[in-house]
Scaffold this active site. Structure first.
Site, PDB file in Angstrom:
ATOM      1  N   HIS A 128      50.113  27.694  40.824  1.00 42.58           N
ATOM      2  CA  HIS A 128      50.001  29.122  40.513  1.00 42.58           C
ATOM      3  C   HIS A 128      50.394  29.894  41.780  1.00 42.58           C
ATOM      4  CE1 HIS A 128      47.710  32.918  39.987  1.00 42.58           C
ATOM      5  NE2 HIS A 128      47.698  32.656  38.697  1.00 42.58           N
ATOM      6  N   ASP A 205      43.171  24.187  44.516  1.00 39.22           N
ATOM      7  CA  ASP A 205      42.996  25.344  43.650  1.00 39.22           C
ATOM      8  C   ASP A 205      42.291  24.833  42.388  1.00 39.22           C
ATOM      9  OD1 ASP A 205      43.241  27.252  41.711  1.00 39.22           O
ATOM     10  OD2 ASP A 205      45.366  27.669  42.056  1.00 39.22           O
ATOM     11  N   GLN A 208      41.435  26.276  37.354  1.00 37.68           N
ATOM     12  CA  GLN A 208      41.558  25.804  35.971  1.00 37.68           C
ATOM     13  C   GLN A 208      40.851  24.470  35.753  1.00 37.68           C
ATOM     14  OE1 GLN A 208      42.671  27.637  33.587  1.00 37.68           O
ATOM     15  NE2 GLN A 208      43.844  29.221  34.659  1.00 37.68           N
ATOM     16  N   LYS A 231      36.553  32.581  34.908  1.00 36.61           N
ATOM     17  CA  LYS A 231      37.188  31.585  34.036  1.00 36.61           C
ATOM     18  C   LYS A 231      36.149  30.575  33.537  1.00 36.61           C
ATOM     19  CE  LYS A 231      41.659  31.839  36.393  1.00 36.61           C
ATOM     20  NZ  LYS A 231      42.407  32.777  35.561  1.00 36.61           N
ATOM     21  N   CYS A 371      52.194  33.516  36.232  1.00 43.35           N
ATOM     22  CA  CYS A 371      52.028  33.466  37.700  1.00 43.35           C
ATOM     23  C   CYS A 371      52.380  32.073  38.239  1.00 43.35           C
ATOM     24  CB  CYS A 371      50.636  33.878  38.137  1.00 43.35           C
ATOM     25  SG  CYS A 371      50.170  35.524  37.600  1.00 43.35           S
TER      26      CYS A 371
HETATM   27  N1  C6P Z   1      45.327  32.364  36.318  1.00 41.96           N
HETATM   28  C1  C6P Z   1      46.182  32.758  34.108  1.00 41.96           C
HETATM   29  O1  C6P Z   1      46.342  33.438  33.096  1.00 41.96           O
HETATM   30  P1  C6P Z   1      42.004  34.765  40.184  1.00 41.96           P
HETATM   31  O2  C6P Z   1      42.897  35.792  39.586  1.00 41.96           O
HETATM   32  O3  C6P Z   1      41.943  34.914  41.684  1.00 41.96           O
HETATM   33  O4  C6P Z   1      40.667  34.684  39.540  1.00 41.96           O
HETATM   34  O5  C6P Z   1      42.666  33.349  39.862  1.00 41.96           O
HETATM   35  C2  C6P Z   1      43.978  33.080  40.292  1.00 41.96           C
HETATM   36  C3  C6P Z   1      44.408  31.741  39.815  1.00 41.96           C
HETATM   37  C4  C6P Z   1      44.591  30.724  40.728  1.00 41.96           C
HETATM   38  N2  C6P Z   1      44.952  29.492  40.351  1.00 41.96           N
HETATM   39  C5  C6P Z   1      45.156  29.175  39.070  1.00 41.96           C
HETATM   40  C6  C6P Z   1      45.538  27.776  38.709  1.00 41.96           C
HETATM   41  C7  C6P Z   1      45.007  30.158  38.093  1.00 41.96           C
HETATM   42  O6  C6P Z   1      45.214  29.835  36.815  1.00 41.96           O
HETATM   43  C8  C6P Z   1      44.648  31.470  38.464  1.00 41.96           C
HETATM   44  C9  C6P Z   1      44.538  32.563  37.448  1.00 41.96           C
HETATM   45  C10 C6P Z   1      45.300  33.292  35.208  1.00 41.96           C
HETATM   46  O7  C6P Z   1      46.695  31.640  34.234  1.00 41.96           O
HETATM   47  C11 C6P Z   1      45.686  34.686  35.597  1.00 41.96           C
HETATM   48  S1  C6P Z   1      47.267  34.765  36.375  1.00 41.96           S
END
Ligand code: C6P
Length: 414
Positions: A128, A205, A208, A231, A371
């Site tokens: 991401h 990261d 997910q 999430k 993203c």
């Molecule tokens: N992905 C998606 O629709 P934040 O925004 O900081 O809580 O998370 C960012 C982020 C980082 N790593 C991964 C693997 C992610 O999936 C995400 C967030 C959402 O896939 C919003 S772009």
């Protein structure tokens, strides 16, 4: 809600989620966008409201009753997170605004000091932007080499490529535990073993993965791990950076200002100890406190049970969606080591048109590059449709998606 069983009935559990009772365009909501943000159970929503009504005060500052109670509740969440991820010490848990901020802290406060010209950072091709852009920026400004681990024909990490990428100048491996586009779950413990064998650090990261699988810092033995509360049935604006104590302790702070200091004089400052050194300013207090309830909720079902449910749902969805001849699916073809994320394209129909027609049927999905633009462009397109399921989804939701897709395609084909 059922407690401490290895299986649970998602149909019963759905009653905990008020939003799942609503209609969209006259149809029952089918929420398949949990990878973007998961829905929250009543227990979490109520706790956030309760904090506002009975507990609101700033933390770590005043000494009156409300402030003491709020600080105690805030710090209890830290204890809860530390035990939930099996950290060695509570000080290894830093509250952030989310995964993005947590990963940027690692880039700015660890990597800028420890990785330099001629060194290498290894990434995967399924990152991401939150675990990609900080490293691209650092590489460009510090003369650092970036290398990417490839995925194989089943969208799983290619171990040969991993071995090749780990050169003696590798200082950091930055990898997603689970891909937000493919659903692939990466073998983090094995990656950490190999990275540590050549003296590299590992940042994961976990945005997910933490919502979907048991995660254990001592077992995974990674150096840093980041995830977001929103999430995993928790509030938005709250995240966690886990870091091994000695690494965090040696790092410069992130933001500076109130609450992260030990002593300030006109011309000098000494910083607070962990974890407060990384928590400048007033945090999302009610969110952090309510996050405790989200973890209680997930634990009451059991992370193993959640993972098992998603495995079953994935197997069902892969068969059901795989049977649609007009669909191209991107992601591992079987349900093992995979989350319930399904990215696809419908031949000859724009993803946004599909999403709009699914929405008319009450089905919420996401479209775009998610993203993860380089990954989606590598599929030979600029956008996909993504359906992502969680603990409250059922096979009925997958059936509704498949039926709706069939209708969309028939309409466009005609
Ligand atoms: N992905 C998606 O629709 P934040 O925004 O900081 O809580 O998370 C960012 C982020 C980082 N790593 C991964 C693997 C992610 O999936 C995400 C967030 C959402 O896939 C919003 S772009």
């Amino acid at each position: 809600m059922q407690t401490e069983t290895l299986t649970f009935d998602p149909r019963v559990l759905r009653e905990d989620f008020p939003i799942l009772q609503r209609q969209v365009h006259g149809n029952p909501l089918v929420y398949l966008d949990s990878a973007a943000s998961a829905q929250r159970p009543r227990q979490v929503i109520d706790r956030e409201r309760e904090v506002g009504q009975t507990l609101h005060a700033n933390v770590h500052r005043s000494a009156h009753t409300l402030a003491n109670e709020t600080t105690a509740a805030f710090e209890r969440t830290r204890d809860r997170v530390a035990s939930w991820i099996n950290a060695t010490r509570r000080e290894e848990v830093v509250f952030t605004r989310g995964t993005t901020e947590a990963l940027n802290i690692v880039a700015r406060c660890w990597a800028e000091q420890n990785v330099g010209r001629g060194d290498r950072i290894v990434l995967t091709r399924m990152e991401h932007h939150a675990n990609l852009v900080p490293w691209i920026r650092l590489a460009k400004s510090h003369g650092i080499e970036l290398a990417y681990i490839d995925y194989d024909s089943e969208y799983r990490l290619d171990f040969e490529s991993l071995e090749k990428s780990l050169t003696p100048n590798t200082k950091l491996v930055a990898v997603a535990h689970a891909s937000n586009v493919l659903g692939t779950v990466n073998p983090i413990r094995e990656i950490a073993e190999r990275a540590h064998a050549i003296g590299a650090k590992v940042v994961v990261d976990g945005a997910q993965a933490a919502p979907h699988l048991p995660v254990d810092m001592q077992d995974l033995d990674v150096d840093f791990y980041a995830f977001s509360a929103h999430k995993m049935c928790g509030p938005t604006g709250v995240g966690v950076l886990y870091g091994k104590y000695d690494l965090l302790d040696a790092m410069e702070p992130w933001m500076t200002g109130g609450e992260m200091i030990q002593h300030v004089s006109w011309f000098d400052v000494s910083y607070a100890g962990l974890p407060h050194k990384f928590e400048a300013g007033t945090p999302h207090i009610a969110g952090v406190i309510a996050f405790h309830k989200a973890l209680d909720y997930l634990d009451s079902i059991g992370m193993e049970a959640i993972a098992a449910h998603e495995r079953e749902l994935s197997a069902y969805a892969l068969e059901k969606l795989g049977a649609l001849p007009f669909l191209t699916l991107y992601g591992p073809p079987d349900a093992d080591n995979r989350t319930a994320v399904f990215s696809f394209n419908v031949h000859g129909v724009y993803p946004d048109d599909i999403a709009q027609m699914l929405d008319a049927d009450g089905i919420a999905v996401r479209t775009g590059h998610h993203c993860a633009q380089p990954l989606v462009e590598a599929f030979g397109c600029s956008s996909t449709v993504r359906a992502s399921a969680y603990l409250y989804n059922t096979t009925d939701d997958i059936d509704a998606l498949a039926d709706s897709l069939q209708r969309v395609y028939s309409l466009f084909a005609a």
